[in-house]
Structures are given as C-alpha cells and as structure tokens.
Motif scaffolding. Structure first.
Motif, PDB file in Angstrom:
ATOM      1  N   TYR A  19       0.696  -1.164   0.107  1.00 25.79           N
ATOM      2  CA  TYR A  19       0.033   0.006   0.034  1.00 25.79           C
ATOM      3  C   TYR A  19       0.982   1.408   0.067  1.00 25.79           C
ATOM      4  O   TYR A  19       0.462   2.430  -0.382  1.00 25.79           O
ATOM      5  CB  TYR A  19      -1.024   0.077   1.253  1.00 25.79           C
ATOM      6  CG  TYR A  19      -2.028  -1.012   1.355  1.00 25.79           C
ATOM      7  CD1 TYR A  19      -3.289  -0.958   0.668  1.00 25.79           C
ATOM      8  CD2 TYR A  19      -1.804  -2.165   1.896  1.00 25.79           C
ATOM      9  CE1 TYR A  19      -4.073  -1.953   0.426  1.00 25.79           C
ATOM     10  CE2 TYR A  19      -2.707  -3.209   2.014  1.00 25.79           C
ATOM     11  CZ  TYR A  19      -3.875  -3.139   1.207  1.00 25.79           C
ATOM     12  OH  TYR A  19      -4.980  -3.961   0.965  1.00 25.79           O
ATOM     13  N   LEU A  20       2.153   1.136   0.302  1.00 23.52           N
ATOM     14  CA  LEU A  20       2.872   2.371   0.278  1.00 23.52           C
ATOM     15  C   LEU A  20       3.057   3.145  -0.880  1.00 23.52           C
ATOM     16  O   LEU A  20       2.876   4.390  -0.571  1.00 23.52           O
ATOM     17  CB  LEU A  20       4.433   1.931   0.955  1.00 23.52           C
ATOM     18  CG  LEU A  20       4.399   1.250   2.296  1.00 23.52           C
ATOM     19  CD1 LEU A  20       5.888   0.914   2.628  1.00 23.52           C
ATOM     20  CD2 LEU A  20       3.649   2.157   3.348  1.00 23.52           C
ATOM     21  N   ALA A  21       3.321   2.383  -1.829  1.00 24.62           N
ATOM     22  CA  ALA A  21       3.205   3.094  -3.128  1.00 24.62           C
ATOM     23  C   ALA A  21       2.064   4.036  -3.689  1.00 24.62           C
ATOM     24  O   ALA A  21       1.801   4.871  -4.450  1.00 24.62           O
ATOM     25  CB  ALA A  21       3.677   2.273  -4.380  1.00 24.62           C
ATOM     26  N   GLU A  22       0.684   3.552  -3.053  1.00 22.93           N
ATOM     27  CA  GLU A  22      -0.330   4.303  -3.352  1.00 22.93           C
ATOM     28  C   GLU A  22      -0.407   5.562  -2.352  1.00 22.93           C
ATOM     29  O   GLU A  22      -1.369   6.221  -2.619  1.00 22.93           O
ATOM     30  CB  GLU A  22      -1.699   3.011  -2.889  1.00 22.93           C
ATOM     31  CG  GLU A  22      -1.370   2.160  -3.667  1.00 22.93           C
ATOM     32  CD  GLU A  22      -2.586   1.124  -3.413  1.00 22.93           C
ATOM     33  OE1 GLU A  22      -3.531   1.448  -2.615  1.00 22.93           O
ATOM     34  OE2 GLU A  22      -2.457  -0.172  -3.868  1.00 22.93           O
ATOM     35  N   PHE A  27      -3.880  12.975   1.049  1.00 24.38           N
ATOM     36  CA  PHE A  27      -4.458  12.232   2.062  1.00 24.38           C
ATOM     37  C   PHE A  27      -3.422  11.521   3.215  1.00 24.38           C
ATOM     38  O   PHE A  27      -3.627  11.194   4.240  1.00 24.38           O
ATOM     39  CB  PHE A  27      -5.427  11.203   1.661  1.00 24.38           C
ATOM     40  CG  PHE A  27      -4.774   9.987   0.719  1.00 24.38           C
ATOM     41  CD1 PHE A  27      -4.157   9.120   1.225  1.00 24.38           C
ATOM     42  CD2 PHE A  27      -4.928  10.242  -0.641  1.00 24.38           C
ATOM     43  CE1 PHE A  27      -3.531   8.026   0.185  1.00 24.38           C
ATOM     44  CE2 PHE A  27      -4.418   9.216  -1.553  1.00 24.38           C
ATOM     45  CZ  PHE A  27      -3.643   8.193  -1.044  1.00 24.38           C
ATOM     46  N   ALA A  28      -2.198  11.581   2.911  1.00 27.86           N
ATOM     47  CA  ALA A  28      -1.188  10.927   3.686  1.00 27.86           C
ATOM     48  C   ALA A  28      -0.798  11.861   4.832  1.00 27.86           C
ATOM     49  O   ALA A  28      -0.565  11.400   5.859  1.00 27.86           O
ATOM     50  CB  ALA A  28       0.186  10.580   3.038  1.00 27.86           C
ATOM     51  N   LEU A  34      -2.503  12.291  12.336  1.00 23.50           N
ATOM     52  CA  LEU A  34      -3.368  11.156  13.165  1.00 23.50           C
ATOM     53  C   LEU A  34      -2.289  10.124  14.024  1.00 23.50           C
ATOM     54  O   LEU A  34      -2.633  10.111  15.193  1.00 23.50           O
ATOM     55  CB  LEU A  34      -4.611  10.657  12.308  1.00 23.50           C
ATOM     56  CG  LEU A  34      -5.416   9.715  13.273  1.00 23.50           C
ATOM     57  CD1 LEU A  34      -6.434  10.649  14.187  1.00 23.50           C
ATOM     58  CD2 LEU A  34      -6.332   9.158  12.336  1.00 23.50           C
ATOM     59  N   ALA A  35      -1.514   9.839  13.375  1.00 23.89           N
ATOM     60  CA  ALA A  35      -0.390   8.920  13.869  1.00 23.89           C
ATOM     61  C   ALA A  35       0.274   9.511  14.706  1.00 23.89           C
ATOM     62  O   ALA A  35       0.570   8.805  16.049  1.00 23.89           O
ATOM     63  CB  ALA A  35       0.374   8.334  12.824  1.00 23.89           C
ATOM     64  N   TYR A  67      -3.111   3.873   7.263  1.00 25.12           N
ATOM     65  CA  TYR A  67      -2.888   4.669   8.667  1.00 25.12           C
ATOM     66  C   TYR A  67      -1.979   3.737   9.458  1.00 25.12           C
ATOM     67  O   TYR A  67      -1.045   4.017  10.121  1.00 25.12           O
ATOM     68  CB  TYR A  67      -4.347   5.079   9.205  1.00 25.12           C
ATOM     69  CG  TYR A  67      -4.148   5.188  10.810  1.00 25.12           C
ATOM     70  CD1 TYR A  67      -3.453   6.282  11.086  1.00 25.12           C
ATOM     71  CD2 TYR A  67      -4.323   4.599  11.758  1.00 25.12           C
ATOM     72  CE1 TYR A  67      -3.308   6.818  12.534  1.00 25.12           C
ATOM     73  CE2 TYR A  67      -4.232   4.784  13.101  1.00 25.12           C
ATOM     74  CZ  TYR A  67      -3.602   6.082  13.285  1.00 25.12           C
ATOM     75  OH  TYR A  67      -3.483   6.442  14.816  1.00 25.12           O
ATOM     76  N   ALA A  68      -1.996   2.364   9.200  1.00 24.45           N
ATOM     77  CA  ALA A  68      -1.472   1.299  10.102  1.00 24.45           C
ATOM     78  C   ALA A  68      -0.092   1.238   9.706  1.00 24.45           C
ATOM     79  O   ALA A  68       0.876   1.173  10.363  1.00 24.45           O
ATOM     80  CB  ALA A  68      -2.066  -0.235   9.845  1.00 24.45           C
ATOM     81  N   ALA A  69       0.095   1.533   8.368  1.00 24.76           N
ATOM     82  CA  ALA A  69       1.576   1.324   7.820  1.00 24.76           C
ATOM     83  C   ALA A  69       2.320   2.616   8.253  1.00 24.76           C
ATOM     84  O   ALA A  69       3.434   2.819   8.795  1.00 24.76           O
ATOM     85  CB  ALA A  69       1.565   1.333   6.284  1.00 24.76           C
TER      86      ALA A  69
END
Length: 207
Positions: A19-22, A27-28, A34-35, A67-69
């Motif tokens: 999912y990182l490349a996306e 939105f990151a 939040l993190a 978010y988890a990543a």
C-alpha cells in the motif's frame, strides 16, 4: 543493500508494504498527523478514518491500511533512535519501500523535527514492558520434623526474586523442582544462542 532498519520495517509492515506506493501527500498528511496524535496519546475523534475515507473518496479498508503502515513506520523509527539512524539513511529506506517523495519528506520532518522528544516520550509511556529481574536471593531449608512425620530431611530451596518495579516475590521449590527450573533456564539460554547465530536473525540486528 538492505539496511537493518529496512529489514525491520519490512517484517513489521508485512503485506502493508504493497500500500505504500499508493500513498499520496494529500491524504497521507492527515494520516501522519493522526499517527502523531496517537503516539502522543492525544484525544482522537471517533470515526476520523471514516471521514478521511469519504473526503478523499478512498475505500475505508485502504485508509485503515495506510494509517496502520504510517503508524508502524513512525513507531519503528522512534524505537530505533538509540541506533542513531541518520536522516539520509531513513530517507533511502523509505524510498526503497516505494513511498512517494512528498510523503517521505513529511515523515522525515516529523521524526527529526521539534516533536521528536514528545513522540519518544509518548511511545515510552504507552509501551508496556515485563518487569526485569534485578536480584535473586536463595537459601536452603531442611525440615527436620513435622506433625505428620517424625523425621523429614528433604531440603527445600527458598528463593526471593526482586524486580525493577520494586516488587518482591518469594517462593519455595523442592529439590526436584529446582533442578527442573535450572534445566529450563539452561535450555532457553542454549536456544537463544543458537537463534543469535542464525543468518536471518543477524540480518535484522543493528550493526
């Protein structure tokens, strides 16, 4: 060349690496914010991930993975601080994980910025560790007689363990149980030494 930090991140992220490349900056950035709040143990509104999903038209399950990543990356880096990870090394690590350059810069500005000490304090506060044994006292007791038997010459081991929390635990072992405990500890030490010699284990140890 794969660095120890990169290996640790890959292992911790698991299938989240896909999912990182996306991740896009738009939105990151709110997910990074939040993190940071989560690590600092600040209040997080209910349903915030759902609202981010609707705002940017992204499936909620993908937002959860993003978010988890991000949270995993921040925590892993903060836990590696005592290894003196340089910004250039961290940047290269994130780039090799296919993260967008804008996201890389945002993450670097967080972990090396003025909030670094607050993040470390928050992470330490929310991380629970098992008590560590700091002292062990022992003595041998031999019961000569009791109400049941006239002569009892079987020795018992009385042990007192003191932990770094200040807690003290006293317990009694028969000679047979003491030998079982001694054997179990020796077995664990041998297995740990064998594990440390394993090539995979060496690859994730800091140099």
């Amino acid at each position: 060349m794969t660095t120890p930090l990169q290996m640790q991140l890959i292992n911790a992220l698991g299938n989240k690496t896909k999912y990182l490349a996306e991740l896009k900056k738009t939105f990151a950035r709110p997910l990074i914010q939040l993190a940071v709040k989560a690590i600092e143990m600040e209040h997080i509104e209910d349903g915030i991930l759902e609202r981010i999903s609707k705002k940017y038209n992204i499936p909620e399950e993908h937002v959860d993975e993003y978010y988890a990543a991000i949270l995993t990356i921040l925590k892993m880096h903060l836990c590696s601080q005592y290894h003196n990870i340089k910004p250039a090394e961290f940047k290269q690590c994130l780039e090799e994980l296919k993260l967008n350059s804008d996201c890389v810069e945002d993450l670097i500005s967080v972990v090396y910025g003025p909030k670094q000490s607050d993040l470390l304090a928050g992470l330490i506060q929310r991380t629970k560790f098992y008590p560590q044994l700091v002292s062990c006292k022992w003595r041998i007791d031999i019961t000569i007689s009791s109400n049941i038997l006239n002569k009892v010459l079987e020795p018992n081991i009385v042990m007192e363990w003191i932990f770094n929390t200040g807690e003290s635990v006293t317990f009694e072992l028969s000679l047979a149980k003491f030998h079982q405990l001694r054997h179990a500890v020796a077995t664990i030490l041998v297995e740990m030494q064998a594990l440390e010699r394993h090539s995979i284990f060496k690859s994730v140890l800091p140099s």
